[in-house]
Write an enzyme that holds these catalytic residues in place. Structure first.
Site, PDB file in Angstrom:
ATOM      1  N   TYR B 286      41.590  38.267  61.483  1.00 38.25           N
ATOM      2  CA  TYR B 286      42.349  39.469  61.266  1.00 38.25           C
ATOM      3  C   TYR B 286      41.399  39.681  63.189  1.00 38.25           C
ATOM      4  O   TYR B 286      40.850  40.107  62.720  1.00 38.25           O
ATOM      5  CB  TYR B 286      41.850  40.647  60.447  1.00 38.25           C
ATOM      6  CG  TYR B 286      43.112  41.880  59.940  1.00 38.25           C
ATOM      7  CD1 TYR B 286      43.320  42.375  61.913  1.00 38.25           C
ATOM      8  CD2 TYR B 286      43.277  42.932  59.140  1.00 38.25           C
ATOM      9  CE1 TYR B 286      43.728  43.402  61.339  1.00 38.25           C
ATOM     10  CE2 TYR B 286      43.513  44.119  59.356  1.00 38.25           C
ATOM     11  CZ  TYR B 286      43.795  44.347  60.344  1.00 38.25           C
ATOM     12  OH  TYR B 286      44.706  45.265  60.491  1.00 38.25           O
ATOM     13  N   TYR B 334      51.997  38.421  67.672  1.00 38.89           N
ATOM     14  CA  TYR B 334      52.009  38.828  66.934  1.00 38.89           C
ATOM     15  C   TYR B 334      53.361  40.021  66.244  1.00 38.89           C
ATOM     16  O   TYR B 334      54.182  40.829  66.397  1.00 38.89           O
ATOM     17  CB  TYR B 334      52.266  37.686  65.741  1.00 38.89           C
ATOM     18  CG  TYR B 334      52.879  37.566  64.624  1.00 38.89           C
ATOM     19  CD1 TYR B 334      54.606  37.029  64.513  1.00 38.89           C
ATOM     20  CD2 TYR B 334      52.268  37.413  62.887  1.00 38.89           C
ATOM     21  CE1 TYR B 334      54.936  37.644  63.134  1.00 38.89           C
ATOM     22  CE2 TYR B 334      52.413  38.211  61.618  1.00 38.89           C
ATOM     23  CZ  TYR B 334      53.979  37.378  62.128  1.00 38.89           C
ATOM     24  OH  TYR B 334      54.011  37.047  60.541  1.00 38.89           O
TER      25      TYR B 334
END
Lengths: 144, 387
Positions: B286, B334
């Site tokens: 993450y 993204y």
């Protein structure tokens, strides 16, 4: 100037059971901290129990008001409309002489002069009639 | 029925429309991702008897009830664990426990958010609070923000270990290269270390390009027993090990700004999987900020404490590098709909299945996902592998 032209306030604390005494002291320009009568540890932020031993036997003490910068960040973007007229400001974590760490702002200095390890001392920002925020300034600065 | 957590598999993954999707609600994005993930598995919504979600509801609670009602299902296992973006990685562990214990058979993890459309298509501040109740009254009045909190950790890491902004920028540049190989990624133009360094400082020492995107998106993951998984559409992806932990809620209470709870959750995941760092073929970490990745790599033990800057240098995590990481383009390039954890799982599954086309890591057999939530507060680590 009417109130509608004043810049919005930053989010301010609403004192509650755990914290009312702290904010009341701050309003009187006293910086106080909790010490546990059971295990002897200091804690910050104020709680209804000790975060080291879960005792409810806590005492308020006048803190030294001294500390050092553990980390800081010069913030160029306002996280809330209430900070729009305050950027850049120094967000900081200060390790208090008593041991615990707290979030604060470093004020009364050029943000670019703030360093980790810098000695700082408490100062009081009377944001409203009800709420005063303890903040910190470099320890070498003369009291205004 | 599965008898242990390692007898559980991920059988379906999908994302919804992602990017800026102003015409769909977060609930629709979550439900559409769920439909697509169930199709990916060869299952239907009627098969789902366990639900796991932390979608942000207007009242701030009842997430799993809201989503189950929205999709017309009546689960017998429900979980709205709310520990931030790591929740969705932790749900994989929780779902595996529930399936292994026979509490449910088909678990659906889902998320949806219209984080960018809610702000009128622009980033920037969302807080309008005027009155802070509870312990966060010791942070919010001082101007805490998510980026400000992570900046405190970055500054401290630089102070203790000499980590540089250029080293953090290596992560953003490498992640963008992966995004350029993923048509679904929001950012498609390569960037350089200078681009990161020259982007404006948001909260020193973090620049704009050290920060994740703000987007709309939904994602979903479906799990069932390995036994049932073997009869489904795609090759099962097995849960090999997992761990979860949190060290604090507020950054001012973080015991050590340079180490996250991944030191706990990662150790548990490796121990339970019986694997070591050298076994990991691809890592999905993450990346709310570049510093999140650096701290996580150190905390997971991929390098020593303070060595993260050197570890990511020379584009080591980029396509072709020897540590493929954040291969869909990450939260940096993204998508990032407020909470990203589920997308680490979706990509890891696709990598292990070999579905990733130009960004496929050759022969990826074992993947590690690490979600971080709050302000470096909580982590979930899972290790996935082929059946």
């Amino acid at each position: 100037m009417t109130s509608s032209t004043l810049p919005p306030l930053p989010p301010l604390p609403r004192p509650y059971q755990d914290t009312a005494a702290y904010w009341e002291a701050a309003r009187e320009h006293r910086f106080i901290i909790q010490k546990c009568n059971n295990c002897g540890e200091y804690q910050f932020y104020p709680r209804g129990v000790c975060s080291h031993c879960l005792s409810s036997d806590l005492a308020w003490q006048d803190a030294s008001g001294r500390g050092e910068v553990y980390s800081f960040s010069i913030n160029y973007r306002a996280p809330h409309p209430g900070f729009a007229d305050k950027t850049p400001f120094v967000l900081a974590l200060v390790t208090l002489a008593e041991g615990p760490r707290m979030m604060t702002n470093i004020v009364d200095c050029d943000p670019d002069t703030v360093q980790i390890g810098m000695a700082v001392t408490v100062t009081f920002d009377d944001v409203t009639e009800e709420i005063t925020l303890p903040k910190f300034r470099p320890a070498y600065t003369k009291v205004r | 029925m599965a008898s242990s957590m390692q007898d559980v598999a991920i059988v379906g993954v999908a994302e919804s429309d992602i990017g800026v999707v102003p015409d769909k609600s977060k609930f629709q994005l979550s439900a559409e991702a769920s439909r697509l993930a169930l199709e990916d598995a060869g299952l239907s919504i009627k098969d789902v008897d366990g639900i796991f979600t932390n979608i942000i509801t207007e009242g701030g609670q009842f997430s799993s009830m809201m989503m189950a009602e929205y999709m017309g299902i009546t689960p017998r296992y429900t979980d709205s664990t709310s520990i931030g973006g790591s929740s969705f990685v932790v749900y994989v562990e929780h779902a595996a426990m529930a399936i292994a214990a026979g509490m449910c058979e088909v678990a659906l993890i889902c998320h949806g958010s219209t984080n960018i459309s809610d702000r009128g298509g622009k980033g920037g501040p969302v807080s309008q609070a005027t009155d802070v109740f509870g312990p966060t009254q010791f942070e919010e009045p001082y101007g805490i923000s998510t980026v400000g909190a992570y900046a405190l950790a970055a500054q401290r890491h630089m102070h203790e270990y000499g980590t540089t902004s250029e080293q953090l920028a290596e992560i953003a540049v490498a992640t963008r290269k992966w995004a350029c190989l993923n048509p679904k990624a929001r950012m498609q133009d390569p960037i350089t270390i200078d681009d990161v360094m020259n982007s404006r400082v948001i909260a020193s020492p973090l620049h704009l390009l050290d920060c994740c995107l703000v987007t709309d998106a939904g994602g979903a993951v479906v799990l069932t027993s390995l036994e049932r998984a073997r009869d489904l559409k795609k090759a099962p992806v097995q849960l090999l090990g997992s761990g979860e932990a949190h060290t604090h809620r507020m950054i001012s209470q973080m015991p050590d700004l340079t180490q996250t709870a991944a030191a706990i959750s990662g150790k548990l995941a490796f121990e339970r999987a019986g694997l070591t760092h050298g076994d990991i073929d691809v890592a999905e970490i993450y990346d709310s900020f570049t510093i999140t990745v650096l701290l996580t790599l150190e905390s997971l033990g991929f390098c020593g404490k303070g060595e993260g800057g050197a570890f990511v240098s020379n584009q080591r995590t980029a396509p072709g590098g020897d540590f493929p990481m954040n291969t869909q383009g990450g939260a940096l390039s993204y998508t990032h709909p407020g909470m990203f954890g589920i997308f680490t799982v979706i990509e890891a599954v696709r990598q292990i299945r070999g579905e990733c086309g130009p960004r496929q890591v050759p022969d990826a057999r074992v993947a590690l996902c690490n979600g971080t939530g709050g302000t470096l507060s909580s982590t979930g680590t899972i290790i996935l592998g082929r059946d």
